[in-house]
Design a protein around this motif. Structure first.
Motif, PDB file in Angstrom:
ATOM      1  N   VAL A   1      -4.291   0.939  -8.752  1.00 35.19           N
ATOM      2  CA  VAL A   1      -4.918   1.925 -10.290  1.00 35.19           C
ATOM      3  C   VAL A   1      -5.109   1.490 -11.622  1.00 35.19           C
ATOM      4  O   VAL A   1      -3.575   1.325 -11.962  1.00 35.19           O
ATOM      5  N   LEU A   2      -5.711   0.776 -12.594  1.00 37.45           N
ATOM      6  CA  LEU A   2      -5.362   0.432 -13.147  1.00 37.45           C
ATOM      7  C   LEU A   2      -5.801   1.025 -14.646  1.00 37.45           C
ATOM      8  O   LEU A   2      -7.051   1.351 -14.959  1.00 37.45           O
ATOM      9  N   ASP A   3      -5.057   1.930 -15.465  1.00 34.79           N
ATOM     10  CA  ASP A   3      -5.708   2.035 -17.058  1.00 34.79           C
ATOM     11  C   ASP A   3      -5.673   1.520 -17.873  1.00 34.79           C
ATOM     12  O   ASP A   3      -5.299   0.784 -18.762  1.00 34.79           O
ATOM     13  N   CYS A   4      -7.317   1.003 -18.028  1.00 37.96           N
ATOM     14  CA  CYS A   4      -8.024   0.065 -18.986  1.00 37.96           C
ATOM     15  C   CYS A   4      -8.962   0.361 -19.520  1.00 37.96           C
ATOM     16  O   CYS A   4      -9.786   1.974 -18.895  1.00 37.96           O
TER      17      CYS A   4
ATOM     18  N   LEU B   1     -10.298  -6.856 -15.990  1.00 36.70           N
ATOM     19  CA  LEU B   1     -10.541  -7.694 -14.615  1.00 36.70           C
ATOM     20  C   LEU B   1      -9.061  -8.786 -15.056  1.00 36.70           C
ATOM     21  O   LEU B   1      -9.108  -9.688 -14.679  1.00 36.70           O
ATOM     22  N   GLN B   2      -8.473  -8.650 -16.666  1.00 37.64           N
ATOM     23  CA  GLN B   2      -7.876  -9.569 -16.675  1.00 37.64           C
ATOM     24  C   GLN B   2      -6.410  -8.829 -15.885  1.00 37.64           C
ATOM     25  O   GLN B   2      -5.676  -9.702 -15.821  1.00 37.64           O
ATOM     26  N   ARG B   3      -6.666  -7.277 -15.960  1.00 37.64           N
ATOM     27  CA  ARG B   3      -5.277  -7.030 -15.324  1.00 37.64           C
ATOM     28  C   ARG B   3      -5.473  -7.712 -13.883  1.00 37.64           C
ATOM     29  O   ARG B   3      -4.747  -7.416 -13.135  1.00 37.64           O
TER      30      ARG B   3
ATOM     31  N   GLU C   1     -10.922  -7.503  -5.473  1.00 35.51           N
ATOM     32  CA  GLU C   1     -12.340  -6.149  -5.469  1.00 35.51           C
ATOM     33  C   GLU C   1     -12.063  -5.323  -6.912  1.00 35.51           C
ATOM     34  O   GLU C   1     -10.497  -4.886  -6.783  1.00 35.51           O
ATOM     35  N   LEU C   2     -12.074  -5.575  -8.021  1.00 29.81           N
ATOM     36  CA  LEU C   2     -12.704  -4.860  -8.797  1.00 29.81           C
ATOM     37  C   LEU C   2     -13.194  -3.498  -9.018  1.00 29.81           C
ATOM     38  O   LEU C   2     -14.454  -4.124  -8.738  1.00 29.81           O
ATOM     39  N   TRP C   3     -12.889  -2.654  -9.248  1.00 31.77           N
ATOM     40  CA  TRP C   3     -14.237  -1.145  -8.817  1.00 31.77           C
ATOM     41  C   TRP C   3     -13.808  -0.424  -9.760  1.00 31.77           C
ATOM     42  O   TRP C   3     -13.140   0.240  -9.896  1.00 31.77           O
ATOM     43  N   ASP C   4     -14.962   0.658 -10.697  1.00 33.50           N
ATOM     44  CA  ASP C   4     -15.053   1.228 -11.891  1.00 33.50           C
ATOM     45  C   ASP C   4     -15.500   2.487 -10.453  1.00 33.50           C
ATOM     46  O   ASP C   4     -16.598   2.656 -10.399  1.00 33.50           O
TER      47      ASP C   4
END
Length: 61
Positions: free
Chosen positions: A23-26, A33-35, A46-49
């Motif tokens: 889980v990315l807190d951005c 995307l950078q994280r 894979e990056l999802w929101d």
């Protein structure tokens, strides 16, 4: 009211299974995307929101 993004980065094995999820807190897609790129470590990511796929980062191998 606009919901805050809920970013998740999934590390993908060569066989397509999910190795790990983060889980990315951005606050923006670009920061997330950078994280996600930092998490790749030679694997695909894979990056999802929520249900929106933002990016697929291919493995470096």
């Amino acid at each position: 009211m606009i919901d805050r993004p809920v970013y998740r980065a999934f590390i993908i094995a060569t066989n397509g299974s999910i190795l790990r999820g983060h889980v990315l807190d951005c606050s923006t897609d670009q920061i997330a995307l950078q994280r996600a790129e930092q998490l790749a470590d030679g694997c695909a990511v894979e990056l999802w929101d929520r249900t929106r796929r933002i990016a697929v980062l291919q493995s470096a191998n």
